[in-house]
Design a protein around this motif. Structure first.
Motif, PDB file in Angstrom:
ATOM      1  N   GLU A  62       0.813  -1.214   0.000  1.00 31.75           N
ATOM      2  CA  GLU A  62       0.000   0.000   0.000  1.00 31.75           C
ATOM      3  C   GLU A  62       0.850   1.269   0.000  1.00 31.75           C
ATOM      4  OE1 GLU A  62      -4.051   1.273   2.406  1.00 31.75           O
ATOM      5  OE2 GLU A  62      -2.346   0.499   3.535  1.00 31.75           O
ATOM      6  N   CYS A  63       2.132   1.149   0.341  1.00 38.57           N
ATOM      7  CA  CYS A  63       3.005   2.323   0.385  1.00 38.57           C
ATOM      8  C   CYS A  63       3.186   2.903  -1.018  1.00 38.57           C
ATOM      9  CB  CYS A  63       4.359   1.957   0.967  1.00 38.57           C
ATOM     10  SG  CYS A  63       4.301   1.415   2.693  1.00 38.57           S
ATOM     11  N   PRO A  64       3.022   4.198  -1.206  1.00 39.92           N
ATOM     12  CA  PRO A  64       3.114   4.817  -2.534  1.00 39.92           C
ATOM     13  C   PRO A  64       4.453   4.605  -3.218  1.00 39.92           C
ATOM     14  CG  PRO A  64       2.137   6.329  -0.940  1.00 39.92           C
ATOM     15  CD  PRO A  64       2.658   5.171  -0.153  1.00 39.92           C
ATOM     16  N   ALA A  65       5.543   4.506  -2.449  1.00 40.15           N
ATOM     17  CA  ALA A  65       6.865   4.398  -3.049  1.00 40.15           C
ATOM     18  C   ALA A  65       7.269   2.960  -3.354  1.00 40.15           C
ATOM     19  CB  ALA A  65       7.910   5.023  -2.129  1.00 40.15           C
ATOM     20  N   ILE A  66       6.356   2.015  -3.138  1.00 38.72           N
ATOM     21  CA  ILE A  66       6.684   0.597  -3.309  1.00 38.72           C
ATOM     22  C   ILE A  66       5.780  -0.046  -4.353  1.00 38.72           C
ATOM     23  CG2 ILE A  66       6.672  -1.674  -2.177  1.00 38.72           C
ATOM     24  CD1 ILE A  66       7.539  -0.327   0.369  1.00 38.72           C
ATOM     25  N   SER A  67       6.386  -0.825  -5.221  1.00 42.51           N
ATOM     26  CA  SER A  67       5.635  -1.663  -6.167  1.00 42.51           C
ATOM     27  C   SER A  67       5.956  -3.113  -5.846  1.00 42.51           C
ATOM     28  CB  SER A  67       6.032  -1.350  -7.614  1.00 42.51           C
ATOM     29  OG  SER A  67       5.592  -0.057  -7.981  1.00 42.51           O
ATOM     30  N   LEU A  68       4.908  -3.899  -5.638  1.00 35.86           N
ATOM     31  CA  LEU A  68       5.080  -5.295  -5.246  1.00 35.86           C
ATOM     32  C   LEU A  68       4.683  -6.210  -6.397  1.00 35.86           C
ATOM     33  CD1 LEU A  68       5.782  -7.031  -2.718  1.00 35.86           C
ATOM     34  CD2 LEU A  68       3.335  -7.150  -2.262  1.00 35.86           C
ATOM     35  N   VAL A  69       5.580  -7.126  -6.756  1.00 34.27           N
ATOM     36  CA  VAL A  69       5.314  -8.132  -7.782  1.00 34.27           C
ATOM     37  C   VAL A  69       5.445  -9.495  -7.125  1.00 34.27           C
ATOM     38  CG1 VAL A  69       5.984  -9.078 -10.022  1.00 34.27           C
ATOM     39  CG2 VAL A  69       6.261  -6.626  -9.567  1.00 34.27           C
ATOM     40  N   ALA A  70       4.460 -10.367  -7.302  1.00 36.95           N
ATOM     41  CA  ALA A  70       4.497 -11.665  -6.624  1.00 36.95           C
ATOM     42  C   ALA A  70       3.938 -12.757  -7.512  1.00 36.95           C
ATOM     43  CB  ALA A  70       3.710 -11.599  -5.312  1.00 36.95           C
ATOM     44  N   SER A  71       4.430 -13.959  -7.290  1.00 35.78           N
ATOM     45  CA  SER A  71       3.875 -15.134  -7.959  1.00 35.78           C
ATOM     46  C   SER A  71       3.177 -15.990  -6.922  1.00 35.78           C
ATOM     47  CB  SER A  71       4.990 -15.945  -8.635  1.00 35.78           C
ATOM     48  OG  SER A  71       5.837 -16.543  -7.667  1.00 35.78           O
ATOM     49  N   MET A  72       2.227 -16.796  -7.372  1.00 34.70           N
ATOM     50  CA  MET A  72       1.564 -17.729  -6.468  1.00 34.70           C
ATOM     51  C   MET A  72       1.466 -19.080  -7.163  1.00 34.70           C
ATOM     52  SD  MET A  72      -2.457 -16.648  -6.634  1.00 34.70           S
ATOM     53  CE  MET A  72      -3.489 -17.129  -8.033  1.00 34.70           C
ATOM     54  N   ASP A  73       1.454 -20.135  -6.363  1.00 35.42           N
ATOM     55  CA  ASP A  73       1.444 -21.485  -6.909  1.00 35.42           C
ATOM     56  C   ASP A  73       0.069 -22.133  -6.880  1.00 35.42           C
ATOM     57  OD1 ASP A  73       4.069 -21.582  -7.641  1.00 35.42           O
ATOM     58  OD2 ASP A  73       4.766 -22.545  -5.816  1.00 35.42           O
ATOM     59  N   HIS A  74      -0.786 -21.689  -5.967  1.00 35.82           N
ATOM     60  CA  HIS A  74      -2.061 -22.378  -5.778  1.00 35.82           C
ATOM     61  C   HIS A  74      -3.239 -21.521  -6.213  1.00 35.82           C
ATOM     62  CE1 HIS A  74      -5.170 -24.890  -3.964  1.00 35.82           C
ATOM     63  NE2 HIS A  74      -4.249 -25.825  -3.850  1.00 35.82           N
ATOM     64  N   VAL A  75      -4.208 -22.165  -6.838  1.00 40.85           N
ATOM     65  CA  VAL A  75      -5.369 -21.446  -7.359  1.00 40.85           C
ATOM     66  C   VAL A  75      -6.196 -20.814  -6.239  1.00 40.85           C
ATOM     67  CG1 VAL A  75      -6.885 -23.468  -7.330  1.00 40.85           C
ATOM     68  CG2 VAL A  75      -7.314 -21.635  -8.981  1.00 40.85           C
ATOM     69  N   ASP A  76      -6.096 -21.351  -5.019  1.00 37.22           N
ATOM     70  CA  ASP A  76      -6.893 -20.836  -3.904  1.00 37.22           C
ATOM     71  C   ASP A  76      -6.139 -19.824  -3.042  1.00 37.22           C
ATOM     72  OD1 ASP A  76      -9.191 -22.260  -4.480  1.00 37.22           O
ATOM     73  OD2 ASP A  76      -8.559 -24.029  -3.356  1.00 37.22           O
ATOM     74  N   THR A  77      -5.004 -19.354  -3.511  1.00 38.34           N
ATOM     75  CA  THR A  77      -4.222 -18.385  -2.741  1.00 38.34           C
ATOM     76  C   THR A  77      -5.030 -17.160  -2.299  1.00 38.34           C
ATOM     77  OG1 THR A  77      -2.137 -19.049  -3.776  1.00 38.34           O
ATOM     78  CG2 THR A  77      -2.206 -16.858  -2.791  1.00 38.34           C
ATOM     79  N   PRO A  78      -5.925 -16.600  -3.135  1.00 39.50           N
ATOM     80  CA  PRO A  78      -6.695 -15.419  -2.694  1.00 39.50           C
ATOM     81  C   PRO A  78      -7.508 -15.649  -1.423  1.00 39.50           C
ATOM     82  CG  PRO A  78      -6.836 -15.638  -5.078  1.00 39.50           C
ATOM     83  CD  PRO A  78      -6.165 -16.888  -4.566  1.00 39.50           C
ATOM     84  N   LEU A  79      -7.745 -16.908  -1.053  1.00 39.02           N
ATOM     85  CA  LEU A  79      -8.487 -17.181   0.172  1.00 39.02           C
ATOM     86  C   LEU A  79      -7.688 -16.793   1.417  1.00 39.02           C
ATOM     87  CD1 LEU A  79     -10.052 -20.668  -0.681  1.00 39.02           C
ATOM     88  CD2 LEU A  79     -11.146 -18.423  -0.782  1.00 39.02           C
ATOM     89  N   LEU A  80      -6.387 -16.542   1.243  1.00 38.78           N
ATOM     90  CA  LEU A  80      -5.564 -16.103   2.371  1.00 38.78           C
ATOM     91  C   LEU A  80      -5.899 -14.676   2.795  1.00 38.78           C
ATOM     92  CD1 LEU A  80      -2.017 -17.366   1.228  1.00 38.78           C
ATOM     93  CD2 LEU A  80      -3.457 -18.374   3.007  1.00 38.78           C
TER      94      LEU A  80
END
Length: 225
Positions: A62-80
Motif C-alpha cells: 500500500e506504500c506509494p513508493a513501493i511496487s510489489l510483484v508476486a507469484s503464487m502457486d495455488h489457485v486458492d491463494t486469494p483465500l488467504l
C-alpha cells in the motif's frame, strides 16, 4: 531512501519496529529514482502464508513508493486475504502458468519412501502437509478421520472418490470432483495417499500410516498450523 529503510530493520522481531518502518515508508516521496520494487516468489509459500505475514505484506504494498510483484502457486491463494488485505494489495492479475514440473521445489520435499520407520514417515508427512494449503490439509483430514473410524470399527479402510467428495462437499471444502482429483494428484505425488481395490472392485483411497502414526501426524499438523 525506501530501500535503505527496509534493510535497516532486517531481523527486527518487534511488531512496533514493523509499524514504524511502514510509517516511514508511507512518507517517502515518490519519484522514479526512489521507487522500491519488491519481487516475491511464491507469496503463498509455507513461510509467508500466515495471517500476520500477509497483513504486513499488504501494508507494504500500500506504500506509494513501493511496487510489489508476486507469484503464487495455488489457485486458492486469494483465500488467504480478507477484504482489507485484498484492497491494500490491489493486484493486477496476470496468468503466467508455465506448466513446468515442480522439479526444483519437489527436490526439497521429503519423500515418504525415504523413511521406512513410522517416525521418519510421520515427520515427512507433516512437512509435506504443512507445505500445502489449509484447505488441502482439511481435505486430507476428512480421509484421515474416516480411516480412524474404520480402524476402530474393524471395517474396510479407504474411501471411494465419490464418497470422499461427498464428505468434503458437506464441509464446503470442494465444489467439484475435478478439484478433489487435483488435490489427490498432489497427495499421491508425495505418497500421502494410496489407492487399492476394495472387495467390490472399487478404488479405495487410504493413508499408508498406522493408527498411532496417523494420529501423531494430525496432532503435529494442528499444532504447527
Amino acid at each position: 531512501a525506501a530501500s535503505m529503510l527496509l534493510r535497516s530493520t532486517t531481523g527486527a522481531s518487534k511488531r512496533g519496529d514493523a509499524r514504524e518502518l511502514l510509517s516511514k515508508l508511507r512518507r517517502v516521496s515518490v519519484t522514479p529514482a526512489r521507487r522500491l520494487y519488491i519481487v516475491i516468489h511464491n507469496i503463498d509459500g509455507p513461510t509467508l502464508r500466515g495471517a500476520e505475514s500477509q497483513r504486513l505484506l499488504s501494508q507494504l504494498a500500500e506504500c506509494p513508493a513501493i511496487s510489489l510483484v508476486a507469484s503464487m502457486d495455488h489457485v486458492d491463494t486469494p483465500l488467504l486475504w480478507d477484504k482489507g488485505m485484498s484492497n491494500r494489495f490491489n493486484w493486477i492479475w496476470q496468468d503466467a502458468t508455465t506448466y513446468a514440473p515442480y522439479m526444483a521445489e519437489a527436490a526439497l520435499m521429503p519423500s515418504l519412501l525415504l523413511g521406512r520407520k513410522s517416525e521418519q514417515t510421520g515427520k515427512g508427512a507433516v512437512m509435506v502437509l504443512m507445505s500445502l494449503t489449509a484447505k488441502a490439509r482439511r481435505v486430507f483430514r476428512v480421509l484421515a478421520d474416516n480411516q480412524n473410524v474404520s480402524q476402530g470399527n474393524n471395517k474396510e479402510q479407504g474411501l471411494s472418490l465419490q464418497s470422499w467428495f461427498q464428505l468434503c462437499r458437506e464441509q464446503f471444502l470442494v465444489t467439484s470432483e475435478q478439484l478433489l482429483r487435483s488435490l489427490l494428484t498432489e497427495f499421491k505425488d508425495h505418497q500421502l495417499v494410496r489407492i487399492r481395490k476394495g472387495a467390490d472392485g472399487t478404488d479405495l483411497h487410504f493413508i499408508p500410516l498406522g493408527e498411532e502414526a496417523l494420529a501423531q501426524v494430525l496432532s503435529d499438523v494442528e499444532s504447527a498450523a
